[in-house]
Design a protein around this motif. Structure first.
Motif, PDB file in Angstrom:
ATOM      1  N   HIS A   1       0.852  -1.185   0.000  1.00 43.59           N
ATOM      2  CA  HIS A   1       0.000   0.000   0.000  1.00 43.59           C
ATOM      3  C   HIS A   1       0.890   1.237   0.000  1.00 43.59           C
ATOM      4  CE1 HIS A   1      -3.987  -1.856   0.646  1.00 43.59           C
ATOM      5  NE2 HIS A   1      -3.292  -2.805   1.237  1.00 43.59           N
ATOM      6  N   TYR A   2       0.803   2.006  -1.095  1.00 47.07           N
ATOM      7  CA  TYR A   2       1.512   3.277  -1.197  1.00 47.07           C
ATOM      8  C   TYR A   2       0.497   4.398  -0.975  1.00 47.07           C
ATOM      9  CZ  TYR A   2       5.137   0.373  -3.278  1.00 47.07           C
ATOM     10  OH  TYR A   2       6.085  -0.595  -3.504  1.00 47.07           O
ATOM     11  N   THR A   3       0.878   5.427  -0.244  1.00 42.54           N
ATOM     12  CA  THR A   3      -0.059   6.497   0.109  1.00 42.54           C
ATOM     13  C   THR A   3       0.075   7.670  -0.851  1.00 42.54           C
ATOM     14  OG1 THR A   3       1.512   7.455   1.693  1.00 42.54           O
ATOM     15  CG2 THR A   3      -0.085   5.839   2.531  1.00 42.54           C
ATOM     16  N   PHE A   4      -1.056   8.339  -1.076  1.00 45.77           N
ATOM     17  CA  PHE A   4      -1.139   9.468  -1.999  1.00 45.77           C
ATOM     18  C   PHE A   4      -2.074  10.527  -1.415  1.00 45.77           C
ATOM     19  CE2 PHE A   4      -0.313   5.619  -4.351  1.00 45.77           C
ATOM     20  CZ  PHE A   4       0.670   5.964  -5.262  1.00 45.77           C
ATOM     21  N   THR A   5      -1.972  11.729  -1.931  1.00 48.64           N
ATOM     22  CA  THR A   5      -2.915  12.790  -1.590  1.00 48.64           C
ATOM     23  C   THR A   5      -4.143  12.629  -2.478  1.00 48.64           C
ATOM     24  OG1 THR A   5      -1.137  14.305  -1.005  1.00 48.64           O
ATOM     25  CG2 THR A   5      -3.299  15.279  -1.458  1.00 48.64           C
ATOM     26  N   PRO A   6      -5.314  12.371  -1.887  1.00 48.54           N
ATOM     27  CA  PRO A   6      -6.506  12.130  -2.716  1.00 48.54           C
ATOM     28  C   PRO A   6      -6.855  13.338  -3.588  1.00 48.54           C
ATOM     29  CG  PRO A   6      -6.883  11.460  -0.443  1.00 48.54           C
ATOM     30  CD  PRO A   6      -5.598  12.232  -0.454  1.00 48.54           C
ATOM     31  N   ARG A   7      -7.326  13.030  -4.784  1.00 39.64           N
ATOM     32  CA  ARG A   7      -7.782  14.086  -5.709  1.00 39.64           C
ATOM     33  C   ARG A   7      -8.970  13.581  -6.507  1.00 39.64           C
ATOM     34  NH1 ARG A   7      -4.285  16.931  -9.954  1.00 39.64           N
ATOM     35  NH2 ARG A   7      -3.358  14.885 -10.307  1.00 39.64           N
TER      36      ARG A   7
END
Length: 320
Positions: A96-102
């Motif tokens: 699981h890699y984390t990202f800033t939701p958009r």
């Protein structure tokens, strides 16, 4: 017109010219191989069919309404984890890699809307550049394409840039406000990273008429053009540049089968070019077949993803 838009126009033209060159050729047979394994989990993609042949330069992928679409009364979409155990494998074991939701509208037209979504986490770290109508962006996990019908926009296809998966469906059949996705598919140089993937270097989308160019990390590209979208089917024509090598599959279907009444695919129908009547077998009975036209579908209503479409691969063409 910018350089990116000019390049996209040239690629679309190349696909169209190639289509004109091979359109008169008789469809050829490809090898379809069943790699399905048993499962009791309706949320696990245990169904895998590979499509292989050397020199394939064009083919069509269609999402078609299941035979029983007019008889649906209870249209089930909800997940079913009743038979699932993801310990040690499957989705729960993915990184699981984390990202800033958009959530970004990339194009808004009279009949078409294109949306990019970045999820809070995803199983692959890739951030694929995407150009839509000449405007560049990056990092989306889903590219959603909506079509307007009866006054509102309905999602009709989705592409996952980070692992190369497609899902398509027809517009909702009469009496249904929406319909579900079921099977997904891959097109291009397929690799295995715990699950099958296609590594995409960049994506160029022309909204009207709709075409999608996938540029692959390993070189080459695929051009997908929308042929048809209505309440009976959604059809995409793929052009491979260059054509398939034959050393690996050029396309793959991924789906789910637990039992005939709990499946996104429960039977396979195909033609091999010699038998106009075609053949049909339950999915577990299929091993390897040679087909000019193959449809993965259902005759029995499923309690899971009831309205999900059948998937058909056809009109395979070579440069002769």
């Amino acid at each position: 017109m910018g350089a990116g838009t000019r390049m996209l126009a040239r690629l679309a033209l190349a696909g169209a010219l190639l289509g004109a060159a091979v359109a008169s050729a008789a469809p050829v047979a490809v090898t379809v191989t069943n790699h399905t394994r048993p499962t009791r989990c309706a949320e696990e993609d245990n169904v895998t069919f590979t499509l292989s042949a050397p020199g394939i330069e064009q083919f069509r992928v269609e999402a078609l309404q299941p035979a029983y679409i007019g008889a649906i009364r209870d249209n089930h979409f909800a997940p079913d984890f009743s038979g699932c155990d993801f310990s040690g494998r499957g989705n729960a074991a993915d990184p699981h890699y984390t990202f800033t939701p958009r959530h970004k509208v990339l194009y808004q037209g009279r009949r078409t809307r294109i949306v990019g979504i970045t999820l809070p986490s995803f199983w692959r770290p890739a951030r694929v550049p995407v150009r839509v109508a000449g405007r560049a962006d990056t990092g989306f996990h889903l590219i959603q394409i909506f079509r307007k019908t009866h006054g509102h926009f309905v999602e009709s296809m989705v592409l996952y840039p980070a692992d190369g998966y497609w899902r398509i469906k027809p517009l909702p059949a009469p009496g249904l406000r929406d319909s579900g996705y079921g099977s997904s598919f891959l097109v291009g140089p397929i690799e295995n990273e715990g699950r099958p993937v296609v590594d995409i270097a960049s994506i160029d989308i022309t909204p009207a008429p709709l075409s999608v160019v996938l540029n692959f990390v390993q070189g080459g590209r695929a051009v997908a053009t929308l042929e048809k979208i209505d309440t009976t089917r959604t059809a995409l024509r793929f052009t491979l540049l260059p054509g398939s090598s034959g050393r690996r599959p050029f396309a793959m279907l991924r789906s789910m089968y637990v039992a005939p009444h709990n499946a996104d695919v429960s039977e396979v129908r195909w033609r091999d070019g010699t038998n106009s009547a075609g053949r049909a077998e339950p999915l577990p009975a299929v091993t390897t077949l040679y087909a000019t036209d193959v449809r993965f579908g259902r005759s029995v209503p499923s309690r899971h993803n009831t309205s999900a479409p059948d998937m058909r691969f056809s009109d395979f063409q070579k440069d002769r």
